[in-house]
Design an enzyme around this catalytic site. Sequence first.
Site, mmCIF file in Angstrom:
data_model
loop_
_atom_site.group_PDB
_atom_site.id
_atom_site.type_symbol
_atom_site.label_atom_id
_atom_site.label_comp_id
_atom_site.label_asym_id
_atom_site.label_seq_id
_atom_site.Cartn_x
_atom_site.Cartn_y
_atom_site.Cartn_z
ATOM 1 N N GLY A 39 2.304 -7.374 -3.589
ATOM 2 C CA GLY A 39 2.543 -7.790 -4.966
ATOM 3 C C GLY A 39 2.305 -6.661 -5.943
ATOM 4 N N VAL A 53 -2.733 -8.047 -10.012
ATOM 5 C CA VAL A 53 -3.281 -9.079 -9.137
ATOM 6 C C VAL A 53 -4.087 -8.446 -8.006
ATOM 7 C CG1 VAL A 53 -2.687 -10.967 -7.563
ATOM 8 C CG2 VAL A 53 -1.432 -10.684 -9.705
ATOM 9 N N GLU A 77 0.075 -3.753 -0.523
ATOM 10 C CA GLU A 77 1.391 -3.129 -0.690
ATOM 11 C C GLU A 77 1.835 -3.481 -2.098
ATOM 12 O OE1 GLU A 77 4.762 -2.715 -1.619
ATOM 13 O OE2 GLU A 77 5.456 -4.216 -0.173
ATOM 14 N N CYS A 137 10.061 -3.594 -4.140
ATOM 15 C CA CYS A 137 9.058 -2.563 -4.431
ATOM 16 C C CYS A 137 9.578 -1.150 -4.221
ATOM 17 C CB CYS A 137 7.802 -2.800 -3.591
ATOM 18 S SG CYS A 137 8.118 -2.891 -1.824
#
Length: 454
Positions: free
Chosen positions: A173, A177, A195, A229
Amino acid sequence: MLSTPISTIPKIRDALRATFRSGLARPYSLARMAQNERELICDALHKDLGKPKTEAVKSAEQLPEWAKTEYPDVPDWQKSWKPTLYKAPRGTVLIISPWNYPMILSFQPLIGAIAAGCTAALKPSELVPTFSQLLAEIVPKYLDPNAYQVVNGAVPEISKLLELQWDHIFYTGNGKVARIIASAAAKHLTPLTLELGGKSPVIIDSTYDIDIAAKRILWGKCNNAGQICVAPDYVLVQRDKQDELVKAFQKHYKAFFPEGALDSPLFGSIVSDSHHKRLTSLLSRTKGEIVLQGRADAARRRLEPSIVKNVADGDSLLEEELFGPILPIVPVDSLKQAIDFVNSRSHPLVLYAFSDNDSVKQQLVSETQSGGIVFNDTFQQLSVNELPFAGVGESGYGYQVMKHTYDTFTQLRSSIDMPKEAEPHLASRYPPHSEEAVKVLTAAVYMPIQPNRL
């Protein structure tokens, strides 16, 4: 999507832990589930993200070789000790998966955990409710619910999960967070795999073929509407090559989507209204020149690719990871300036570079830091299962993909088994020590005692 009752979450964790300690966790295959439920999975992904069916998940076969006990090659005088590396599962693990590639990024770590012999709780994203609900319904059909559970919900449910002690947490994410998760994990000294992504730059060598660079960069940016990502986040190009690059982007966009991407079944939707508003706001505040203006449809969460040139440091498009179909172009005057620009920011998950010059490639390897570095393409590195996928610094830490994911959930448990016959060779280690033994032991402070020195 039905949320998991918060009061049951500690019970779920306790049941998974009990199963692990009983030794009943076994490697179950997810391939059959992915195959049997393929249409339901594709339909769920389409409802949540507008994903074309060509992007539906691949199932991975587990390799029995991964779990084989290893016997390291050691000097002859230690061979009778039977030095051994056992592959031990870490225990009961928590997997928190994202919304952008929910099937792959849920099952990739889950496969690794299962293969390693762990029990696991899987928390899929609440931003893909159709898919997350489907997981909760079909996973118990194929996996032992005493060993593997899906926990659905949002902030309250994830907060309760993080109050509990786990043997490993695997999170995919964003950095905001991740800091919350890392803080919660630290209370229990729980190891993490993070990651996280980041602003992955593209550097184009001025001597490289601009047309093919543009085609490959745009293809990478269009995957899942830029919501991945490893999407190229911004492009650094020699100032006198910028307009040539813009024309090439425009040309290839027209070739990819002759009628535009707004209604194309090959182009995904933005995941939520809030993300759609965030992206359109970033685009409205840019001081750069929009040279490819993507149309927007807020009601359907659709946003076509936009290309922006002459983007300068401090621009809205450089504030945060874009995670959407907007591509800023930052003109530079030299390769050194491009490298300095990248190095002045947080370490990216991947650095893309287009160059045929080996010295340029080596300079980029030597003078930059990133989780990965990819030359002359974008996105395609994900298809090489033999390469580990990892970040560095702000882009995360820990390794994944196939065997590397299995290794993440595995402890290398070292062992020796000293034979009774070795006792004569060990005599000098026991007190009281003779003068000769003291000399030998003193000399061996930083190395094991060897029989030929006794």
